[in-house]
Each structure stands twice: as structure tokens, then as C-alpha cells.
Design a protein around this motif. Sequence first.
Motif, PDB file in Angstrom:
ATOM      1  N   LEU A   1      30.137  42.502  10.788  1.00 26.38           N
ATOM      2  CA  LEU A   1      29.405  42.330  12.026  1.00 26.38           C
ATOM      3  C   LEU A   1      27.932  42.906  11.817  1.00 26.38           C
ATOM      4  O   LEU A   1      27.623  43.856  11.340  1.00 26.38           O
ATOM      5  CB  LEU A   1      30.065  43.459  13.103  1.00 26.38           C
ATOM      6  N   ASP A   2      27.155  41.825  12.519  1.00 23.90           N
ATOM      7  CA  ASP A   2      25.559  41.941  11.925  1.00 23.90           C
ATOM      8  C   ASP A   2      25.111  43.242  12.925  1.00 23.90           C
ATOM      9  O   ASP A   2      25.793  43.610  13.558  1.00 23.90           O
ATOM     10  CB  ASP A   2      24.730  40.977  12.895  1.00 23.90           C
ATOM     11  N   GLU A   3      23.854  43.604  12.484  1.00 23.75           N
ATOM     12  CA  GLU A   3      23.445  45.160  13.358  1.00 23.75           C
ATOM     13  C   GLU A   3      23.139  45.082  14.611  1.00 23.75           C
ATOM     14  O   GLU A   3      23.115  46.174  15.092  1.00 23.75           O
ATOM     15  CB  GLU A   3      22.319  45.683  12.564  1.00 23.75           C
ATOM     16  N   MET A   4      23.352  43.613  15.293  1.00 26.04           N
ATOM     17  CA  MET A   4      23.045  43.745  16.636  1.00 26.04           C
ATOM     18  C   MET A   4      24.380  44.075  17.431  1.00 26.04           C
ATOM     19  O   MET A   4      24.560  44.141  18.723  1.00 26.04           O
ATOM     20  CB  MET A   4      22.541  42.504  17.116  1.00 26.04           C
ATOM     21  N   LEU A   5      25.313  44.252  16.673  1.00 21.70           N
ATOM     22  CA  LEU A   5      26.801  44.224  17.307  1.00 21.70           C
ATOM     23  C   LEU A   5      27.141  45.810  17.119  1.00 21.70           C
ATOM     24  O   LEU A   5      27.192  46.550  15.682  1.00 21.70           O
ATOM     25  CB  LEU A   5      27.933  43.322  16.688  1.00 21.70           C
ATOM     26  N   ASN A   6      27.803  46.494  18.394  1.00 20.14           N
ATOM     27  CA  ASN A   6      27.948  47.713  18.008  1.00 20.14           C
ATOM     28  C   ASN A   6      29.241  48.075  17.280  1.00 20.14           C
ATOM     29  O   ASN A   6      30.202  47.192  17.282  1.00 20.14           O
ATOM     30  CB  ASN A   6      28.403  48.095  19.711  1.00 20.14           C
ATOM     31  N   GLN A   7      29.115  48.989  16.567  1.00 21.25           N
ATOM     32  CA  GLN A   7      30.197  49.506  15.803  1.00 21.25           C
ATOM     33  C   GLN A   7      31.553  49.799  16.186  1.00 21.25           C
ATOM     34  O   GLN A   7      32.639  49.716  15.869  1.00 21.25           O
ATOM     35  CB  GLN A   7      29.943  50.872  14.862  1.00 21.25           C
ATOM     36  N   ARG A   8      31.588  49.801  17.727  1.00 19.79           N
ATOM     37  CA  ARG A   8      32.863  50.049  18.589  1.00 19.79           C
ATOM     38  C   ARG A   8      33.602  48.837  18.664  1.00 19.79           C
ATOM     39  O   ARG A   8      34.883  48.906  18.433  1.00 19.79           O
ATOM     40  CB  ARG A   8      32.624  50.490  20.076  1.00 19.79           C
ATOM     41  N   ILE A   9      32.840  47.696  18.225  1.00 21.58           N
ATOM     42  CA  ILE A   9      33.718  46.300  18.024  1.00 21.58           C
ATOM     43  C   ILE A   9      34.439  46.590  16.980  1.00 21.58           C
ATOM     44  O   ILE A   9      35.507  46.215  16.830  1.00 21.58           O
ATOM     45  CB  ILE A   9      32.829  45.087  18.549  1.00 21.58           C
TER      46      ILE A   9
END
Length: 121
Positions: A7-15
Amino acid sequence: MSRPLLLDEMLNQRIGRQLTDLGYDVRCVVLEPVLLGLPHDEILAAATLEGRALVTLNVKDFVRLDAQYRAAGRSHAGLVLVSTKIFPLDARFIGAVGQALEKLLVEPMHLGPDAVLFLRR
């Protein structure tokens, strides 16, 4: 077997946590100090090196990188593009993207080397 994701850095780690809790192999750039802040081409190269499809909101830059890869005869492990037109950046974003990625991972035949696809609900 599902495709591993980055997951790219624009996507929240909760995903990422939502998916790893379900047993999927997902890493998040925001949790990887060695990847955080790298240029887009280096993120795609790192994902490719690990055989991970890259999931990103940055459609414009990564479509351009895909074209550069193809023109140079290079391969990548796949791109999953997340459009804010389909997934508005609101309170439901994290859950909606997580669910859509889970659907994609259940039937990973659509995602493979050099595949570029827009995530669907």
C-alpha cells in the motif's frame, strides 16, 4: 493464493491491518522506514522486487510510470489504482477500500504481472 500487496504511503495503515488480520500478505509504505518518502519509481521498483502489486491513489504518476516500464521493456508486479471518484475521501474511505481490496484478493486472477486496474466497489 492471493497476490501480495504494497500500500502506497497515501493509504492508511488501517487498511493494511484490516487485510492482514484476514490473512492476506499486505505491507504498508507508512510502516516501512526504508520505503517512506522514496520517489514513486523507487516505490514501484521495491514492490516489483518483492513481487507485490502496488496499491495507490496517485493514478496520474503511476500510469505514467507503467507506460515508462512498458516502453523500456520492463515488468512490474501489478498496479491497483484507487480513484477518489469511486472512493471519496470521507469517513467511509478506509472501510470501503479495505472491502474492495479483499474482494480483489479473493479472486486474484485479475491481478498479476504488469496488470493495471482500477479498484472497484
